[in-house]
Design a protein around this motif. Structure first.
Motif, short mmCIF file in Angstrom:
data_model
loop_
_atom_site.label_atom_id
_atom_site.label_comp_id
_atom_site.label_asym_id
_atom_site.label_seq_id
_atom_site.Cartn_x
_atom_site.Cartn_y
_atom_site.Cartn_z
N LEU A 129 -3.75 -4.50 -3.68
CA LEU A 129 -3.76 -4.09 -5.08
C LEU A 129 -4.63 -2.86 -5.27
CD1 LEU A 129 -4.12 -7.54 -6.89
CD2 LEU A 129 -2.09 -6.10 -6.84
N LYS A 130 -4.15 -1.96 -6.12
CA LYS A 130 -4.83 -0.69 -6.36
C LYS A 130 -4.97 -0.48 -7.87
CE LYS A 130 -4.20 4.26 -5.30
NZ LYS A 130 -3.33 5.20 -4.53
N LEU A 131 -6.20 -0.39 -8.33
CA LEU A 131 -6.46 -0.13 -9.75
C LEU A 131 -6.51 1.37 -9.97
CD1 LEU A 131 -7.26 -1.08 -12.61
CD2 LEU A 131 -9.64 -1.06 -11.83
N GLU A 132 -5.69 1.85 -10.90
CA GLU A 132 -5.62 3.27 -11.23
C GLU A 132 -5.67 3.44 -12.74
OE1 GLU A 132 -2.16 4.79 -8.34
OE2 GLU A 132 -1.91 2.78 -9.18
N ARG A 133 -6.13 4.59 -13.16
CA ARG A 133 -6.06 4.88 -14.59
C ARG A 133 -4.62 5.12 -15.02
NH1 ARG A 133 -10.27 9.55 -15.89
NH2 ARG A 133 -9.06 10.56 -14.24
N ARG A 134 -3.82 5.66 -14.12
CA ARG A 134 -2.39 5.81 -14.33
C ARG A 134 -1.74 5.83 -12.95
NH1 ARG A 134 -4.94 10.48 -15.57
NH2 ARG A 134 -4.48 12.29 -14.24
N ALA A 135 -0.48 5.44 -12.87
CA ALA A 135 0.21 5.38 -11.58
C ALA A 135 0.21 6.75 -10.91
CB ALA A 135 1.64 4.89 -11.78
N GLY A 136 -0.13 6.77 -9.63
CA GLY A 136 -0.17 8.01 -8.87
C GLY A 136 -1.53 8.65 -8.83
N ALA B 288 3.17 -6.68 -5.80
CA ALA B 288 1.76 -6.28 -5.84
C ALA B 288 1.72 -4.76 -5.96
CB ALA B 288 1.02 -6.80 -4.61
N GLY B 289 0.63 -4.15 -5.54
CA GLY B 289 0.55 -2.69 -5.58
C GLY B 289 -0.25 -2.17 -6.74
N HIS B 290 0.43 -1.58 -7.73
CA HIS B 290 -0.25 -0.94 -8.86
C HIS B 290 -0.89 -1.93 -9.81
CE1 HIS B 290 1.07 3.18 -8.23
NE2 HIS B 290 2.31 2.78 -8.06
N VAL B 291 -2.07 -1.61 -10.28
CA VAL B 291 -2.69 -2.26 -11.43
C VAL B 291 -3.22 -1.13 -12.29
CG1 VAL B 291 -4.48 -3.81 -12.27
CG2 VAL B 291 -3.35 -4.28 -10.09
N CYS B 292 -2.63 -0.92 -13.46
CA CYS B 292 -3.04 0.19 -14.33
C CYS B 292 -3.59 -0.35 -15.64
CB CYS B 292 -1.86 1.12 -14.61
SG CYS B 292 -1.20 1.93 -13.15
N ALA C 125 0.83 -1.21 0.00
CA ALA C 125 0.00 0.00 0.00
C ALA C 125 0.86 1.26 0.00
CB ALA C 125 -0.94 -0.01 1.20
N ALA C 126 1.90 1.28 0.82
CA ALA C 126 2.75 2.46 0.89
C ALA C 126 3.40 2.77 -0.45
CB ALA C 126 3.82 2.28 1.97
N SER C 127 3.67 1.73 -1.23
CA SER C 127 4.38 1.92 -2.50
C SER C 127 3.51 2.54 -3.59
CB SER C 127 4.93 0.58 -3.00
OG SER C 127 3.87 -0.27 -3.44
N VAL C 128 2.18 2.53 -3.42
CA VAL C 128 1.29 3.00 -4.49
C VAL C 128 0.65 4.35 -4.17
CG1 VAL C 128 0.79 0.67 -5.30
CG2 VAL C 128 -0.70 1.71 -3.59
N ILE C 129 1.09 4.98 -3.09
CA ILE C 129 0.49 6.26 -2.70
C ILE C 129 1.15 7.39 -3.47
CG2 ILE C 129 0.15 7.87 -0.79
CD1 ILE C 129 0.03 5.45 1.07
N GLY C 130 0.39 8.06 -4.30
CA GLY C 130 0.86 9.25 -5.00
C GLY C 130 2.14 9.05 -5.78
N ASP C 131 2.98 10.08 -5.76
CA ASP C 131 4.29 10.02 -6.40
C ASP C 131 5.36 10.14 -5.32
OD1 ASP C 131 4.25 12.69 -5.63
OD2 ASP C 131 3.87 13.45 -7.64
N SER C 132 6.63 10.26 -5.72
CA SER C 132 7.71 10.26 -4.74
C SER C 132 7.62 11.44 -3.78
CB SER C 132 9.07 10.25 -5.44
OG SER C 132 9.21 11.39 -6.28
N GLN C 133 7.16 12.60 -4.27
CA GLN C 133 7.00 13.75 -3.38
C GLN C 133 5.97 13.47 -2.30
OE1 GLN C 133 6.64 17.90 -4.86
NE2 GLN C 133 4.68 17.94 -3.78
N VAL C 134 4.83 12.93 -2.70
CA VAL C 134 3.78 12.62 -1.73
C VAL C 134 4.26 11.57 -0.74
CG1 VAL C 134 1.49 11.61 -1.46
CG2 VAL C 134 1.90 13.29 -3.27
N ARG C 135 4.96 10.55 -1.22
CA ARG C 135 5.44 9.50 -0.32
C ARG C 135 6.49 10.02 0.66
NH1 ARG C 135 4.74 6.58 -5.11
NH2 ARG C 135 6.93 6.72 -5.71
#
Length: 298
Positions: free
Chosen positions: A184-191, A294-298, A97-107
Motif C-alpha cells: 500500500l502506498k499513501l499519496e496526496r494524489r495518484a502518481g 491494493a496499491g493506491h491510498v489517496c 507496487a508496480a501498479s502505483v509507480i508514477g503514471d502510464s508513461q513512467v510505467r
C-alpha cells in the motif's frame, strides 16, 4: 532547463556496458528507462559527461520463473511486470507496487533495475525487494555477485554498486505457502511521490497463525526500512486485531521519516501504522481466496 553537453553511447552487451563504465569512471551514468535520470540531468542535479544507453541489451528484459524463484531483468519495465503472468502467480505484492509507480508513461519506460539503482528513499521497488528478501545480481569487469536487498541500500540515493557495475536481474524467492502479501502506498494524489508506503509478506500456518513475517517501508527513512521488531513480534501469533494493533505500534516506532511538505514525522509514523494494519487485512483476505485490490491510498 537543459542538461550540460554529454557524449551519448550505446552498449550492445553487458560486458561492453561494464567496459564503458570502467573506461569513463565516475563521469559516466547508465541510461535505462530514463524516467529518473533525465529529469535530474535537466535540472543539472546530475551532470554526467558520458551517458551509456543499455536499452538494446535484450537479455536484461526477461522475466522468468525457475525452481523456487522469480527473476526479473533489470530492463523489465513496470508495465512489463504488470503484464507478466509469472509475476501475478508469484506474488501479488510485486504487482501491487508496480501498479502505483508514477503514471502510464513512467510505467511504460521506467525499469526495475533503474529504480533500484537510483535508490530514491520514496521508491517502491526497494521496499518490495526487502519485503520479499530479494537478491540483486550485479556484474562488473571483475565478475558477478549476488547482493541481498538487505544491505544493498547504504544511504539516500546510494547503494553498494561500484561505478563500473550493473544490476542485471532481481531474484525473488518463492514465498513459503500458504502465504499472503500486500503493498500500500499513501499519496496526496495518484502518481505523486509517496507520503509513506508499506509492504507486508506473511507465511501462514493453520488458523492464520503467522509463521514468518517481513515488513518494509518506503519514504520512512534515508533508505527502505525493515520493521524487524514488528516482524519478530508477529511470529507464532494468531493474527487477531489486538496482535496486529501492537505490531502496528512497533512499525511506527521503527519508521524514521522526515518532515516535509507531505507531512510531519508524527503524521508519517501514524500513516505507516495505519497502512500496515490495512495491508495485513488485505493479505489475510487474499489468503482466504478473495480478490482484493491494493496499491493506491489517496
Amino acid at each position: 532547463m537543459y542538461p550540460r553537453a554529454f557524449e551519448y553511447l550505446t552498449a550492445q552487451s553487458i560486458p561492453e556496458a561494464c567496459e564503458m563504465l570502467s573506461r569513463f569512471g565516475e563521469d559516466a551514468r547508465v541510461l535505462a528507462g530514463g524516467q529518473s535520470l533525465i529529469p535530474l540531468m535537466k535540472l543539472r542535479l546530475a551532470s554526467p559527461g558520458h551517458l551509456i544507453d543499455i536499452g538494446r541489451i535484450a537479455e536484461l528484459r526477461r522475466i522468468a520463473e525457475a525452481t523456487g524463484e522469480l527473476a526479473i531483468g533489470a530492463l523489465a519495465t513496470h508495465a512489463n511486470v504488470l503484464e507478466s503472468s509469472s509475476v501475478l502467480g508469484h506474488s501479488p505484492l510485486i504487482a501491487d507496487a508496480a501498479s502505483v509507480i508514477g503514471d502510464s508513461q513512467v510505467r511504460n519506460w521506467g525499469t526495475v533495475g533503474g529504480a533500484l539503482a537510483e535508490a530514491d528513499p520514496a521508491g517502491d521497488w526497494g521496499a518490495v525487494a526487502l519485503a520479499l528478501k530479494a537478491r540483486l545480481r550485479c556484474v562488473s569487469p571483475r565478475g558477478e555477485r549476488l547482493v541481498d536487498a538487505d544491505g544493498f541500500f547504504t544511504d539516500a540515493y546510494t547503494t553498494q554498486l561500484a561505478h563500473n557495475e550493473l544490476i542485471t536481474e532481481v531474484i525473488f524467492p518463492m514465498p513459503k505457502q500458504p502465504a499472503a502479501g500486500a503493498y500500500l502506498k499513501l499519496e496526496r494524489r495518484a502518481g505523486d511521490f509517496a507520503v509513506v508506503s508499506v509492504g507486508v509478506q506473511l507465511a501462514l500456518e493453520d488458523n492464520f497463525i503467522c509463521h514468518e513475517a517481513a515488513i518494509a517501508l518506503a519514504a520512512a527513512g534515508p533508505t527502505p526500512v525493515q520493521a524487524r521488531d514488528a516482524a519478530v513480534f508477529l511470529r507464532g501469533k494468531e493474527l487477531r486485531a489486538e496482535v496486529i494493533g501492537e505490531a502496528a505500534q512497533r512499525v511506527a516506532a521503527e519508521a524514521e521519516p522526515w518532515a516535509d511538505i507531505r507531512g510531519s514525522e508524527d503524521y508519517k509514523r501514524a500513516a505507516a501504522a495505519a497502512l500496515f494494519k490495512q495491508a495485513v487485512a488485505i493479505a489475510l483476505r487474499r489468503a482466504r481466496g478473495e480478490t482484493v485490490k491494493a496499491g493506491h491510498v489517496c
